[in-house]
Write a protein that holds these residues in place. Structure first.
Motif, PDB file in Angstrom:
ATOM      1  N   ILE A  31      -2.045   2.854   5.997  1.00  0.00           N
ATOM      2  CA  ILE A  31      -2.534   1.556   5.526  1.00  0.00           C
ATOM      3  C   ILE A  31      -1.386   0.558   5.490  1.00  0.00           C
ATOM      4  CG2 ILE A  31      -3.572   0.331   3.574  1.00  0.00           C
ATOM      5  CD1 ILE A  31      -5.183   2.907   3.024  1.00  0.00           C
ATOM      6  N   PRO A  63       0.840  -1.207   0.000  1.00  0.00           N
ATOM      7  CA  PRO A  63       0.000   0.000   0.000  1.00  0.00           C
ATOM      8  C   PRO A  63       0.871   1.253   0.000  1.00  0.00           C
ATOM      9  CG  PRO A  63      -0.727  -1.554   1.687  1.00  0.00           C
ATOM     10  CD  PRO A  63       0.565  -2.072   1.141  1.00  0.00           C
ATOM     11  N   LYS A  64       0.432   2.285  -0.707  1.00  0.00           N
ATOM     12  CA  LYS A  64       1.184   3.544  -0.801  1.00  0.00           C
ATOM     13  C   LYS A  64       0.947   4.442   0.411  1.00  0.00           C
ATOM     14  CE  LYS A  64       2.677   2.695  -4.979  1.00  0.00           C
ATOM     15  NZ  LYS A  64       3.786   1.800  -5.014  1.00  0.00           N
ATOM     16  N   ASP A  65      -0.250   4.421   0.954  1.00  0.00           N
ATOM     17  CA  ASP A  65      -0.564   5.241   2.129  1.00  0.00           C
ATOM     18  C   ASP A  65       0.177   4.674   3.336  1.00  0.00           C
ATOM     19  OD1 ASP A  65      -2.335   5.553   4.711  1.00  0.00           O
ATOM     20  OD2 ASP A  65      -2.875   7.213   3.367  1.00  0.00           O
ATOM     21  N   PRO A  66       0.962   5.487   4.047  1.00  0.00           N
ATOM     22  CA  PRO A  66       1.768   4.955   5.149  1.00  0.00           C
ATOM     23  C   PRO A  66       0.952   4.365   6.299  1.00  0.00           C
ATOM     24  CG  PRO A  66       1.976   7.348   5.001  1.00  0.00           C
ATOM     25  CD  PRO A  66       1.195   6.905   3.811  1.00  0.00           C
TER      26      PRO A  66
END
Length: 58
Positions: free
Chosen positions: A9, A4-7
């Motif tokens: 998440i 996942p790109k969102d830290p």
């Protein structure tokens, strides 16, 4: 492996993987071909550090 790109998440995903499948962050990274220091830095950027005794980022 596509992380996942969102830290936040990413944090949840990695902690779940560590809890359910891996005895350590090293084994998670090794088995999935990930850069350990990069994972640590990505989560340090949002003020989380790996606690080996708990096997999770806190």
């Amino acid at each position: 492996m596509n992380l996942p790109k969102d830290p936040f998440i990413l944090l949840s995903y990695i902690n779940t993987q560590l809890r359910d499948f891996y005895p350590s962050l090293d084994s998670f990274c090794e088995e999935n071909g990930l850069n350990l220091s990069q994972i640590i830095q990505l989560l340090a950027d949002i003020d989380y550090t790996y606690d080996a005794s708990r096997n999770q980022f806190i």
